[in-house]
Scaffold this active site. Sequence first.
Site, mmCIF file in Angstrom:
data_model
loop_
_atom_site.group_PDB
_atom_site.id
_atom_site.type_symbol
_atom_site.label_atom_id
_atom_site.label_comp_id
_atom_site.label_asym_id
_atom_site.label_seq_id
_atom_site.Cartn_x
_atom_site.Cartn_y
_atom_site.Cartn_z
ATOM 1 N N LYS A 279 1.032 -1.157 -0.033
ATOM 2 C CA LYS A 279 0.091 0.082 -0.039
ATOM 3 C C LYS A 279 0.878 1.316 -0.015
ATOM 4 O O LYS A 279 2.060 1.059 0.459
ATOM 5 C CB LYS A 279 -0.809 0.075 1.381
ATOM 6 C CG LYS A 279 -1.973 -0.948 1.474
ATOM 7 C CD LYS A 279 -2.854 -1.009 2.431
ATOM 8 C CE LYS A 279 -3.988 -1.819 2.696
ATOM 9 N NZ LYS A 279 -5.046 -1.448 1.493
ATOM 10 N N ARG A 353 -10.261 -11.469 1.751
ATOM 11 C CA ARG A 353 -11.146 -12.755 1.031
ATOM 12 C C ARG A 353 -10.282 -14.148 1.013
ATOM 13 O O ARG A 353 -10.884 -15.002 1.201
ATOM 14 C CB ARG A 353 -11.455 -12.452 -0.112
ATOM 15 C CG ARG A 353 -10.248 -12.187 -1.311
ATOM 16 C CD ARG A 353 -10.743 -11.325 -2.275
ATOM 17 N NE ARG A 353 -10.833 -9.872 -2.234
ATOM 18 C CZ ARG A 353 -11.180 -8.746 -3.131
ATOM 19 N NH1 ARG A 353 -11.435 -9.455 -4.403
ATOM 20 N NH2 ARG A 353 -11.246 -7.593 -2.865
HETATM 21 N N1 BES Z 1 -8.234 -3.722 4.203
HETATM 22 C C1 BES Z 1 -8.378 -3.262 2.797
HETATM 23 C C2 BES Z 1 -9.618 -2.715 2.604
HETATM 24 C C3 BES Z 1 -9.619 -1.067 2.961
HETATM 25 C C4 BES Z 1 -9.021 -0.368 2.463
HETATM 26 C C5 BES Z 1 -10.690 -0.804 4.149
HETATM 27 C C6 BES Z 1 -9.383 1.039 2.907
HETATM 28 C C7 BES Z 1 -10.611 0.485 4.418
HETATM 29 C C8 BES Z 1 -10.197 1.304 3.827
HETATM 30 C C9 BES Z 1 -8.223 -4.660 1.934
HETATM 31 O O1 BES Z 1 -7.643 -5.651 2.364
HETATM 32 C C10 BES Z 1 -7.917 -4.059 0.686
HETATM 33 O O2 BES Z 1 -6.730 -3.737 0.600
HETATM 34 N N2 BES Z 1 -8.544 -4.008 -0.245
HETATM 35 C C11 BES Z 1 -8.073 -3.588 -1.410
HETATM 36 C C12 BES Z 1 -8.703 -4.863 -2.748
HETATM 37 C C13 BES Z 1 -8.290 -4.476 -4.100
HETATM 38 C C14 BES Z 1 -6.540 -4.834 -4.137
HETATM 39 C C15 BES Z 1 -9.039 -5.556 -5.068
HETATM 40 C C16 BES Z 1 -9.106 -2.390 -2.042
HETATM 41 O O3 BES Z 1 -9.981 -2.179 -1.435
HETATM 42 O O4 BES Z 1 -8.260 -1.564 -2.400
HETATM 43 MN MN MN Z 2 -5.433 -5.322 1.811
#
Ligand code: BES
Ligand code: MN
Length: 495
Positions: A279, A353
């Site tokens: 990230k 997931r």
């Molecule tokens: N934990 C995050 C989701 C999230 C992001 C929650 C920002 C709250 C604020 C999750 O694990 C994630 O990183 N999801 C990605 C999925 C994508 C790579 C398909 C997302 O939502 O960007």
């Molecule tokens: Mn994630």
Amino acid sequence: MKYSIKTGSPEKINVDCVAVVIWNKGALSDEAQHIDSVSNKSISKITRTQDFTGKLGETQLIYNATGVKSKRVLLVGGGNSKNLSSKNAVKILQAGLKAVNRLSMSTVHFALGNIAVKDRSAIWFASRVSQEAETSSYRYNETKSKKSKALTVKAISLSPAKGGRRKALELALKQGAAIGKGINRARYLGNLPGNICTPTFLAKKATDLANKHRSISTKILSEKQMLRLGMGSLLSVSAGSAEEAKLIVVEYKGAAASSKPHVLVGKGVTFDTGGISLKGGAGMDEMKFDMCGAASVMGTMATIAELKIPLNVVGIIGAVENMPGSKATKPGDVVTSMSGKTIEVLNTDAEGRLVLCDALTYAERFKPRSVIDIATLTGAAVATFGSHVNALLSNDDALADSLVKCGEQCLDRAWQLPMWDEYQSLLNSNFADIANIGGPRAGTITAACFLSRFAEKYKWAHLDIAGSAWHSGAQKGATGRPVALLVEYLRSQKA
Ligand code: BES
Ligand code: MN
Ligand code: ZN
């Protein structure tokens, strides 16, 4: 905190503070009227100045009103008295409690017996008084050397509603407090930093829960045990972390052993760096909240054990830390889940997931009546709903409908998104049975579609709480959602 129902005229109640409602334009509630008439118009003198008009959420203290036993009278603005909405009733309580929590005193009486909330019972209102009292007193102190000043209020009493049965109202006060404590439990766990709240820490907290309640037992599965079960998907997330993953199974027994349980599955990513699909740095600290689904399961289990609800409920928490590292899973890696399905990990940041799918397969062994997973799963859910709504997706419309209804009842709302078959093909992979991402569009839906492949054997609903589980900015902190919704749902189920 002690809660009780106290009858009698508000001016005669011997407490440190008695709170009454003033409606718009200074209209006195029945209880305020009582106090006003014995105290030489101490309230109407104020409302006549227009300094205090009864606007929703306004508060004003009066000291030493003659003829009133309590040292203080707290006026709380109630806004429009007609068709008082449940939301505004909660705002009245929150304003009153905020004012009370600032004062140094130990006993408070809420003379709010004649408040009629639209579409809600007096029982609902009594329960909400104690729920809000508990949540309003939560303070984060865990990692501060200077703790916030301890709150002094020890006892809160409430006037009974007209015709309200005392026993039932007292029970409601107890139940609301249990819900408030469950919410605070989830906030406490959610707010702890990732270096303290590790998978091992969460497992320890689950064990503590079992030690506290005879109706709860806990089982903690190690990585070795998960490997034996074939949980290659969950384990692929923790591969880059020095922290050992845990599968935490919390069983609450409130009914006969033969009674099939409801299962709650919580995403417990104690920190989500994104892994190799790292990230960006800005705001990454908030990924300590990526275990708020797990926290809500823990809070809910604690509450239902307090409430002794007549059901069996199993909580399953997939607890992992998602880190990059020399052993971390790489984009393109293919892993095999416990179900036997293979998964192409196209993005290691879509890790929730991967954790949940193995926990969902594990849930099959309980022959569940329903399974609800709770996860901070997608940024897309934040984009869609902001922070007010839990995104809801389900393979069973009746289950989804009942979650929407329960959310409305307790004001921890959920709203359903479609999961039509058309979306499923976005998860096609050339190298595995399924890919772990569905591309940039409809992210909340494709994430749920992924999960649905592992939830075919039971009624299942998914709550994406990425928007609702915590506040950002100055109020940064876990909200404890959706504990209230989960408790409401379980309480609505037939034994
Ligand atoms: N934990 C995050 C989701 C999230 C992001 C929650 C920002 C709250 C604020 C999750 O694990 C994630 O990183 N999801 C990605 C999925 C994508 C790579 C398909 C997302 O939502 O960007
Ligand atoms: Mn994630
Ligand atoms: Zn995550």
